[in-house]
Design a protein around this motif. Structure first.
Motif, PDB file in Angstrom:
ATOM      1  N   HIS A 146     -16.362  24.225  -4.851  1.00 24.99           N
ATOM      2  CA  HIS A 146     -17.145  23.791  -3.621  1.00 24.99           C
ATOM      3  C   HIS A 146     -18.475  24.564  -3.564  1.00 24.99           C
ATOM      4  CE1 HIS A 146     -13.474  22.019  -2.694  1.00 24.99           C
ATOM      5  NE2 HIS A 146     -12.671  22.953  -2.453  1.00 24.99           N
ATOM      6  N   LYS A 147     -18.789  25.295  -4.602  1.00 24.01           N
ATOM      7  CA  LYS A 147     -20.087  26.087  -4.396  1.00 24.01           C
ATOM      8  C   LYS A 147     -21.319  25.591  -5.253  1.00 24.01           C
ATOM      9  CE  LYS A 147     -18.460  30.050  -1.977  1.00 24.01           C
ATOM     10  NZ  LYS A 147     -18.071  31.483  -1.826  1.00 24.01           N
ATOM     11  N   GLY A 148     -20.760  24.298  -6.175  1.00 20.86           N
ATOM     12  CA  GLY A 148     -21.831  23.672  -6.710  1.00 20.86           C
ATOM     13  C   GLY A 148     -21.861  23.809  -8.251  1.00 20.86           C
ATOM     14  N   ILE A 149     -22.894  23.299  -8.891  1.00 17.19           N
ATOM     15  CA  ILE A 149     -22.881  23.190 -10.271  1.00 17.19           C
ATOM     16  C   ILE A 149     -23.469  24.566 -10.977  1.00 17.19           C
ATOM     17  CG2 ILE A 149     -24.165  21.984 -12.274  1.00 17.19           C
ATOM     18  CD1 ILE A 149     -22.196  20.305 -10.288  1.00 17.19           C
ATOM     19  N   VAL A 150     -22.771  24.750 -12.143  1.00 16.21           N
ATOM     20  CA  VAL A 150     -22.823  26.011 -12.851  1.00 16.21           C
ATOM     21  C   VAL A 150     -23.926  26.015 -14.052  1.00 16.21           C
ATOM     22  CG1 VAL A 150     -21.405  27.743 -14.150  1.00 16.21           C
ATOM     23  CG2 VAL A 150     -20.384  26.481 -12.184  1.00 16.21           C
ATOM     24  N   ILE A 151     -24.805  27.055 -13.977  1.00 15.11           N
ATOM     25  CA  ILE A 151     -25.572  27.240 -14.980  1.00 15.11           C
ATOM     26  C   ILE A 151     -25.102  28.325 -16.017  1.00 15.11           C
ATOM     27  CG2 ILE A 151     -27.725  28.299 -15.884  1.00 15.11           C
ATOM     28  CD1 ILE A 151     -29.001  27.392 -13.303  1.00 15.11           C
ATOM     29  N   LYS A 152     -24.824  27.827 -17.347  1.00 14.77           N
ATOM     30  CA  LYS A 152     -24.301  28.662 -18.383  1.00 14.77           C
ATOM     31  C   LYS A 152     -25.327  29.290 -19.395  1.00 14.77           C
ATOM     32  CE  LYS A 152     -21.502  24.900 -19.366  1.00 14.77           C
ATOM     33  NZ  LYS A 152     -20.178  24.165 -20.185  1.00 14.77           N
ATOM     34  N   THR A 153     -25.128  30.588 -19.398  1.00 21.93           N
ATOM     35  CA  THR A 153     -26.072  31.292 -19.996  1.00 21.93           C
ATOM     36  C   THR A 153     -25.373  32.222 -21.277  1.00 21.93           C
ATOM     37  OG1 THR A 153     -27.548  31.413 -18.326  1.00 21.93           O
ATOM     38  CG2 THR A 153     -28.031  32.851 -19.915  1.00 21.93           C
ATOM     39  N   ASN A 154     -26.066  32.324 -22.158  1.00 20.34           N
ATOM     40  CA  ASN A 154     -25.349  33.234 -23.332  1.00 20.34           C
ATOM     41  C   ASN A 154     -26.514  33.732 -24.368  1.00 20.34           C
ATOM     42  OD1 ASN A 154     -24.358  33.240 -26.348  1.00 20.34           O
ATOM     43  ND2 ASN A 154     -22.675  34.183 -24.833  1.00 20.34           N
ATOM     44  N   ALA A 155     -26.728  34.965 -24.375  1.00 17.39           N
ATOM     45  CA  ALA A 155     -27.905  35.499 -25.180  1.00 17.39           C
ATOM     46  C   ALA A 155     -28.003  35.160 -26.579  1.00 17.39           C
ATOM     47  CB  ALA A 155     -27.712  37.057 -24.748  1.00 17.39           C
ATOM     48  N   ASN A 156     -26.813  34.893 -26.943  1.00 22.76           N
ATOM     49  CA  ASN A 156     -26.299  34.494 -28.349  1.00 22.76           C
ATOM     50  C   ASN A 156     -26.613  33.164 -28.798  1.00 22.76           C
ATOM     51  OD1 ASN A 156     -26.168  37.358 -29.387  1.00 22.76           O
ATOM     52  ND2 ASN A 156     -24.107  37.315 -28.165  1.00 22.76           N
ATOM     53  N   GLN A 157     -27.164  32.199 -27.798  1.00 24.48           N
ATOM     54  CA  GLN A 157     -27.262  31.042 -28.095  1.00 24.48           C
ATOM     55  C   GLN A 157     -26.212  29.960 -27.964  1.00 24.48           C
ATOM     56  OE1 GLN A 157     -30.611  29.337 -27.587  1.00 24.48           O
ATOM     57  NE2 GLN A 157     -30.575  31.177 -26.488  1.00 24.48           N
ATOM     58  N   ARG A 158     -24.974  30.491 -27.765  1.00 21.20           N
ATOM     59  CA  ARG A 158     -23.754  29.414 -27.641  1.00 21.20           C
ATOM     60  C   ARG A 158     -24.069  28.432 -26.649  1.00 21.20           C
ATOM     61  NH1 ARG A 158     -20.238  29.572 -31.520  1.00 21.20           N
ATOM     62  NH2 ARG A 158     -18.337  29.115 -29.988  1.00 21.20           N
ATOM     63  N   TYR A 159     -24.895  28.994 -25.578  1.00 26.03           N
ATOM     64  CA  TYR A 159     -25.518  27.838 -24.479  1.00 26.03           C
ATOM     65  C   TYR A 159     -27.039  28.023 -24.868  1.00 26.03           C
ATOM     66  CZ  TYR A 159     -21.080  28.464 -22.198  1.00 26.03           C
ATOM     67  OH  TYR A 159     -19.516  28.701 -22.013  1.00 26.03           O
ATOM     68  N   ALA A 160     -27.526  26.860 -24.674  1.00 22.39           N
ATOM     69  CA  ALA A 160     -29.071  26.776 -24.890  1.00 22.39           C
ATOM     70  C   ALA A 160     -29.955  26.862 -23.849  1.00 22.39           C
ATOM     71  CB  ALA A 160     -29.215  25.225 -25.332  1.00 22.39           C
ATOM     72  N   THR A 161     -29.327  27.508 -22.496  1.00 16.95           N
ATOM     73  CA  THR A 161     -30.038  27.824 -21.379  1.00 16.95           C
ATOM     74  C   THR A 161     -31.240  28.805 -21.863  1.00 16.95           C
ATOM     75  OG1 THR A 161     -28.243  27.275 -20.166  1.00 16.95           O
ATOM     76  CG2 THR A 161     -29.796  28.653 -18.969  1.00 16.95           C
ATOM     77  N   THR A 162     -32.330  28.491 -21.141  1.00 19.06           N
ATOM     78  CA  THR A 162     -33.746  29.571 -21.129  1.00 19.06           C
ATOM     79  C   THR A 162     -33.850  30.005 -19.849  1.00 19.06           C
ATOM     80  OG1 THR A 162     -35.272  27.891 -21.450  1.00 19.06           O
ATOM     81  CG2 THR A 162     -34.429  28.718 -23.273  1.00 19.06           C
ATOM     82  N   ALA A 163     -34.781  30.940 -19.688  1.00 11.69           N
ATOM     83  CA  ALA A 163     -35.273  31.122 -18.112  1.00 11.69           C
ATOM     84  C   ALA A 163     -35.964  29.921 -17.469  1.00 11.69           C
ATOM     85  CB  ALA A 163     -36.358  32.405 -18.475  1.00 11.69           C
ATOM     86  N   LEU A 164     -36.881  29.405 -18.452  1.00 16.33           N
ATOM     87  CA  LEU A 164     -37.547  28.198 -18.091  1.00 16.33           C
ATOM     88  C   LEU A 164     -36.686  26.833 -17.643  1.00 16.33           C
ATOM     89  CD1 LEU A 164     -40.221  26.692 -17.104  1.00 16.33           C
ATOM     90  CD2 LEU A 164     -40.585  26.159 -19.707  1.00 16.33           C
ATOM     91  N   THR A 165     -35.649  26.425 -18.588  1.00 16.37           N
ATOM     92  CA  THR A 165     -34.975  25.472 -18.235  1.00 16.37           C
ATOM     93  C   THR A 165     -34.146  25.854 -16.976  1.00 16.37           C
ATOM     94  OG1 THR A 165     -33.302  26.387 -20.052  1.00 16.37           O
ATOM     95  CG2 THR A 165     -34.865  24.733 -20.680  1.00 16.37           C
ATOM     96  N   SER A 166     -33.641  26.860 -16.828  1.00 14.16           N
ATOM     97  CA  SER A 166     -33.027  27.413 -15.614  1.00 14.16           C
ATOM     98  C   SER A 166     -33.667  27.224 -14.560  1.00 14.16           C
ATOM     99  CB  SER A 166     -32.362  28.847 -15.786  1.00 14.16           C
ATOM    100  OG  SER A 166     -31.752  29.056 -14.611  1.00 14.16           O
ATOM    101  N   ALA A 167     -35.033  27.507 -14.590  1.00  6.40           N
ATOM    102  CA  ALA A 167     -35.926  27.713 -13.124  1.00  6.40           C
ATOM    103  C   ALA A 167     -36.266  26.106 -13.013  1.00  6.40           C
ATOM    104  CB  ALA A 167     -37.317  28.371 -13.531  1.00  6.40           C
ATOM    105  N   LEU A 168     -36.440  25.408 -14.062  1.00  5.95           N
ATOM    106  CA  LEU A 168     -36.488  23.904 -13.738  1.00  5.95           C
ATOM    107  C   LEU A 168     -35.467  23.018 -13.041  1.00  5.95           C
ATOM    108  CD1 LEU A 168     -38.663  22.993 -16.941  1.00  5.95           C
ATOM    109  CD2 LEU A 168     -39.485  22.910 -14.702  1.00  5.95           C
TER     110      LEU A 168
END
Length: 453
Positions: free
Chosen positions: A346-368
């Motif tokens: 109930h608290k919204g959509i999750v941003i998934k982050t992994n420093a070893n690139q198992r997820y593709a999230t970056t600081a910029l894509t997260s902010a956008l």
């Protein structure tokens, strides 16, 4: 995956989308709505913005990507198995499932069947035809072993041997003998690779003879339909939430956007795509690691007369939301989550982050992404796996590396990922749908206004 793609195609046709042929030369127009599929298990739908690649306009591809497959038990090519007076069905395990959750559940059957049928207009000739079948009747059951027949160590471990313990029971040999199913079929019959009783059920549903069935790709499934659960009916209890929830949200969000007046002023091509075989590595003709999406995008840009030298800029301005369900914190196992990254229902959509690139999230894509969520009034959470736990992966790193486009991995939180039956919050399904629609409408303005390196 076949029925999920068929359901998506139904939503898209109802929304006025035009179906395109894979491999054909497309004729597209700005403002148009289209979709294409491959193998019946991969689908891409898109809307061409009215201002896409017009002079002086910054344009890209705004993509929401998901996958159509889920871990399951699939029939073997030779599924005819029996033991202890019971007719059983031989299966292969597909993906990494929580196989113990398949026990003691009535199981149905669904998938694709290849049949031999009369050729239209040529009664003396036959052809092969692919057909979908879905049988929700409780055809099979996978019984557990009684507690009294297990040692203390076996009860504690509950270790499932996928080769010997996962062959479901279809019926007893006694009842099958009385029905005369096997006796009525010659030993050398071409369809003798499966029990006659099973083939008869499938053939009846398809409206053909059992002998007309040439081959099949059939998956077992929980025969109990999805339902709302909990005292306030706030939870969705369903098979295959991972990742059909994301596939539905991407396609429905695109249909929502298609019905708005914003399409005429849109500068991007807005895309919803869902691949097969994510659960086993994505390396297939219909997987995210194939070249199918690259070919489709090049066909799209070519049909819209985007010059080859201008296409790298389009890709540079593009963005992928890799939508795949996230691990919601479990009230009985909260310690399994990193203490500062515990996504709640109930608290919204999750941003998934992994420093070893198992997820593709970056600081910029997260902010956008956070800016898009702000526009849509959708709450956001963060997930990082514990350092002492393994981390799953998604189509995000694969598509991002193949196309060279900016990507973020996101998803709705759920419980019991890869179980035969999973759970998520109904409010988060709403959040995900709203997010996808808002992404298609607002991303270009947010991205253009950002000051990037």
């Amino acid at each position: 995956p076949y029925h999920s793609v068929a359901a998506c195609a139904g939503l898209l046709r109802a929304g006025g989308f035009t179906e395109l042929a894979d491999g054909a030369q497309w004729k597209l127009a700005r403002g148009g709505k289209y979709f294409v599929s491959k193998g019946g298990s991969e689908i891409m739908a898109f809307i061409v913005g009215g201002r896409f690649c017009q002079p002086g306009v910054e344009s890209g591809l705004s993509i929401v990507g998901a996958h159509t497959d889920s871990p399951c038990l699939r029939l073997r090519p030779n599924s005819k198995v029996s033991g202890a007076g019971m007719l059983q069905v031989g299966i292969q395990t597909y993906g990494g499932g929580l196989w113990h959750t398949w026990f003691d559940r009535p199981l149905g059957l669904a998938g694709k069947v290849v049949v031999r049928e009369a050729a239209p207009g040529r009664p003396d000739e036959t052809r092969l035809a692919e057909k979908l079948v879905r049988i929700t009747d409780p055809l099979m059951i996978l019984p557990n072993l009684a507690i009294h027949l297990q040692s203390a160590e076996e009860r504690k471990a509950f270790a499932v041997n996928p080769e010997t313990h996962l062959q479901p029971v279809l019926c007893s040999k006694m009842f099958d003998d009385e029905a005369g199913k096997e006796a009525s079929r010659p030993e050398d019959a071409g369809d003798a690779r499966h029990h006659a009783a099973l083939l008869e059920v499938v053939a009846k549903r398809l409206g053909c003879a059992p002998g007309d069935i040439m081959d099949a790709d059939l998956c077992l499934m929980d025969s109990m339909p999805a339902c709302l659960a909990g005292l306030y009916e706030e939870f969705i209890s369903s098979p295959r939430i991972d990742n059909l929830l994301s596939t539905w949200a991407a396609v429905q969000g695109l249909c929502d956007f298609a019905a708005s007046s914003a399409v005429a002023d849109c500068q991007d091509v807005c895309i919803a795509v869902s691949f097969d075989h994510e659960e086993c590595g994505s390396q297939s003709t219909c997987g995210a690691d194939s070249n199918s999406m690259s070919v489709w995008l090049e066909s799209l840009l070519g049909a819209l007369e985007v010059p080859p030298l201008a296409r790298p800029l389009v890709y540079a301005k593009s963005f992928l939301l890799s939508a795949d369900c996230a691990h919601g914190v479990h009230p009985n196992y909260a310690a399994k989550h990193q203490s500062e990254h515990r996504p709640d229902f109930h608290k919204g959509i999750v941003i998934k982050t992994n420093a070893n690139q198992r997820y593709a999230t970056t600081a910029l894509t997260s902010a956008l992404f956070r800016e898009v969520c702000k526009k849509a009034d959708v709450p956001v959470q963060d997930f990082v796996v514990r350092n002492d736990s393994p981390c799953g992966t998604t189509i995000g790193p694969i598509v991002s590396s193949k196309l060279g486009i900016r990507t973020i991995d996101i998803g709705a939180p759920q419980w019991a990922m890869h179980s035969c039956r999973e759970t998520c919050a109904s409010s988060d399904a709403r959040h995900l749908r709203a997010l996808c629609g808002a992404f298609f409408e607002s991303f270009r303005n947010i991205d253009t206004a950002a000051a990037k390196m």
